[in-house]
Scaffold this active site. Structure first.
Site, PDB file in Angstrom:
ATOM      1  N   ASP A   8       0.885  -1.150   0.000  1.00 22.13           N
ATOM      2  CA  ASP A   8       0.000   0.000   0.000  1.00 22.13           C
ATOM      3  C   ASP A   8       0.938   1.218   0.000  1.00 22.13           C
ATOM      4  O   ASP A   8       2.151   1.073   0.156  1.00 22.13           O
ATOM      5  CB  ASP A   8      -0.874  -0.050   1.266  1.00 22.13           C
ATOM      6  CG  ASP A   8      -1.641   1.229   1.496  1.00 22.13           C
ATOM      7  OD1 ASP A   8      -2.291   1.704   0.549  1.00 22.13           O
ATOM      8  OD2 ASP A   8      -1.577   1.770   2.615  1.00 22.13           O
ATOM      9  N   ASP A  10      -0.070   5.095   1.167  1.00 28.95           N
ATOM     10  CA  ASP A  10      -0.295   6.055   2.257  1.00 28.95           C
ATOM     11  C   ASP A  10      -0.262   5.370   3.617  1.00 28.95           C
ATOM     12  O   ASP A  10      -0.873   4.313   3.809  1.00 28.95           O
ATOM     13  CB  ASP A  10      -1.648   6.750   2.072  1.00 28.95           C
ATOM     14  CG  ASP A  10      -1.669   7.612   0.818  1.00 28.95           C
ATOM     15  OD1 ASP A  10      -0.640   8.227   0.499  1.00 28.95           O
ATOM     16  OD2 ASP A  10      -2.732   7.668   0.149  1.00 28.95           O
TER      17      ASP A  10
END
Length: 243
Positions: A8, A10
């Site tokens: 991922d 953020d």
């Protein structure tokens, strides 16, 4: 034998949310209520398109936006991890699946000199219009009831693995590294030999703990190893390669 690292972005690769960090490029670093209150649950990408339109209306240009995005901090130890990956591309493939956008991730990785670590980025397309406004579109459409309307990370991961398998690449082990609720769906397609790595104290870790507490739940086969900093992940990756 090849290892696949799936990240991922953020609150995982970077230690903040790139979509909210961009607001720092505005003179007063705040959005008006008319924009803030336009968000509908599950429709974040459409909301971000309105945010970027507002930023454009304030005469904030691409260079200013880029310079602000390049200041977002990386999560501790993450540059060490990505540097190691970039130095071992013969045995490690690496992809990012994110609800950010292509412009932000490209700028941030390039500014840190880390773009070589990542083979592919799957995220919402971002492009500048002729008037200099950043426009953000949904990545794809899907029928998964668990995910935001613009992105099912499991669908992206399964499609990527299928295409790689068609090309002759099957991964010995997959590491999935994330923090949020939308990282649970892709974690459920991992095998028993794979590892899902939730960030300590974040939503994904709590959701995985709930699953583990449910007797008879078989939706997650992968091993779970939590992490706090990038070097925790690097240790696991090195141990896996050497085993």
């Amino acid at each position: 034998m090849t290892t696949l690292m799936v990240f991922d972005f953020d609150h995982t690769v970077v230690d903040d949310n790139s979509d909210t960090w961009v607001i720092k490029c505005l003179p007063d670093q705040t959005l008006p209520d008319s924009v803030k209150n336009s968000y509908r649950k599950g429709h974040w990408t459409e909301y971000m398109d309105r945010v970027m339109n507002y930023i454009g209306e304030q005469k904030v240009g691409p260079n200013r936006i880029r310079s602000v995005m390049e200041t977002i901090p990386f999560t501790a130890g993450m540059t060490d991890l990505l540097t190691f990956i970039s130095e071992n591309k013969s045995t490690i493939d690496c992809i990012v699946i994110s609800d950010s956008n292509t412009m932000f991730i490209d700028w941030i990785l390039k500014a840190a000199g880390l773009q070589k670590a990542v083979d592919q980025v799957f995220t919402n397309p971002g492009r500048f219009s002729e008037s200099g406004f950043l426009e953000v579109e949904c990545y794809h459409s899907h029928d998964c009831q668990k995910c935001p309307v613009n992105l099912c990370k499991r669908k992206v991961l399964e499609q990527y693995l299928s295409e790689r398998a068609d090309g002759g690449t099957k991964y010995q082990r997959i590491f999935y590294v994330g923090d949020g609720g939308n990282d649970l769906c892709p974690a459920s397609c991992l095998r028993g030999n794979d590892v899902v790595m939730p960030r300590k104290g974040y939503t994904l870790e709590k959701l995985l703990a709930k699953l583990a507490a449910q007797e008879g739940d078989t939706s997650l086969r992968a091993q779970v190893i939590s992490w706090s900093i990038g070097t925790d992940i690097l240790q696991e990756l090195k141990a896996s390669i050497q085993s």
